[in-house]
Design an enzyme around this catalytic site. Structure first.
Site, PDB file in Angstrom:
ATOM      1  N   SER A   1       0.852  -1.189   0.000  1.00 48.26           N
ATOM      2  CA  SER A   1       0.000   0.000   0.000  1.00 48.26           C
ATOM      3  C   SER A   1       0.885   1.234   0.000  1.00 48.26           C
ATOM      4  O   SER A   1       2.043   1.182   0.453  1.00 48.26           O
ATOM      5  CB  SER A   1      -0.895   0.012   1.244  1.00 48.26           C
ATOM      6  OG  SER A   1      -1.505   1.275   1.429  1.00 48.26           O
TER       7      SER A   1
ATOM      8  N   TYR B   1      -1.406  -0.526  10.342  1.00 52.93           N
ATOM      9  CA  TYR B   1      -1.492  -0.803   8.907  1.00 52.93           C
ATOM     10  C   TYR B   1      -0.218  -0.352   8.205  1.00 52.93           C
ATOM     11  O   TYR B   1       0.362  -1.089   7.406  1.00 52.93           O
ATOM     12  CB  TYR B   1      -2.714  -0.093   8.326  1.00 52.93           C
ATOM     13  CG  TYR B   1      -3.023  -0.470   6.898  1.00 52.93           C
ATOM     14  CD1 TYR B   1      -3.518  -1.725   6.584  1.00 52.93           C
ATOM     15  CD2 TYR B   1      -2.828   0.442   5.851  1.00 52.93           C
ATOM     16  CE1 TYR B   1      -3.813  -2.081   5.278  1.00 52.93           C
ATOM     17  CE2 TYR B   1      -3.123   0.106   4.539  1.00 52.93           C
ATOM     18  CZ  TYR B   1      -3.619  -1.157   4.259  1.00 52.93           C
ATOM     19  OH  TYR B   1      -3.896  -1.494   2.949  1.00 52.93           O
TER      20      TYR B   1
END
Length: 264
Positions: free
Chosen positions: A138, A151
């Site tokens: 990501s 995350y």
């Protein structure tokens, strides 16, 4: 069957929805035979039925599930050529607020799950004389987001995992690369946009527009666009690409935040 992945055998984790489902469909359209994994049986069985693949339900962080996914590829199709580690989870929180169990889950799924799937598949990839592993990270691995510490850390660790495997197994013909998507219209992104919409008293579409407002392309991605990136990295077109990070974020990483005030 013709296509850029003709006669290749792929294992794709998190393949029931979003980027994983789009990648499974694109791989099949390019000639691959696909094993689709995920925690929820119904979505992965639906995708597998559509593409003539095989579904294996389970928790990506468990060694037994990784072994079962690879075994399914060997049993049904005769080998493994490609692994796409797409399964992921995102739970909010900063260092003061993130729960220990949420932190651990993100590490278990986003990093350890990818490692275990690769570890299960590597002997089969080596037996085939090489292959490709594509990890889905990501842009959160490249820059910070508010209250997303777990995350971001887990997705950053996935970059290190990619580089280590690329170094260790390159001499055996195995290429390992990472895709770092920005905002993509997936169930995970929908949930984030709904949270923003609730906070700002707007609807989901307006939330997506705000999220893309400073991207050079002025829009978020479709899952199919990230799937195309995966096809490239998995195919012979990327035969000399390994240890790389392909950023697919609509140009967000090139934007200097200090100049946003001058953007019309």
């Amino acid at each position: 069957m013709s296509g850029r992945l003709a006669d290749k055998i792929a294992v794709i984790s998190g393949g029931g929805t979003g980027i994983g489902a789009a990648t499974a469909r694109r791989f099949a359209a390019e000639g691959a035979r696909v094993v689709v994994t995920g925690r929820r049986r119904e979505p992965i069985e639906s995708v597998a039925a559509d593409i003539g693949g095989v579904a294996v339900a389970g928790d990506t962080s468990e060694t037994e599930h990784a072994t079962a996914a690879v075994t399914a590829a060997l049993t049904h199709f005769g080998g493994v050529d490609i692994v796409v580690a797409n399964a992921g989870v995102g739970i909010g929180g900063d260092v003061l607020s993130v729960r220990d169990e949420d932190w651990q889950q993100m590490l278990d799924v986003n990093v350890t799950g990818a490692m275990k799937l690769a570890r299960a598949a590597l002997p089969a990839l080596i037996d085939r004389g090489g292959g490709a592993i594509v990890n889905i990270s990501s842009v959160s691995a490249l820059s910070a987001s508010p209250a997303r510490v777990g995350y971001g850390v887990s997705k950053s660790a996935l970059l290190a995992l990619t580089r280590s495997m690329a170094y260790d197994y390159g001499r055996q013909g195995i290429r390992v690369n990472t895709v770092c998507p920005g905002w993509v219209r997936t169930p995970m992104a929908d949930a984030a946009m709904d949270s923003l919409a609730n906070a700002k008293d707007i609807d989901r579409e307006e939330a997506y527009r705000r999220a893309a407002a400073h991207l050079p392309l002025r829009r978020v991605a479709r899952p199919e666009e990230i799937a195309h990136c995966c096809v490239f990295l998995a195919s012979d077109e990327a035969s000399f690409v390994t240890g790389a990070v392909l950023v697919a974020d609509g140009g967000g990483e090139i934007v200097g935040t200090g100049t946003l005030a001058f953007d019309d």
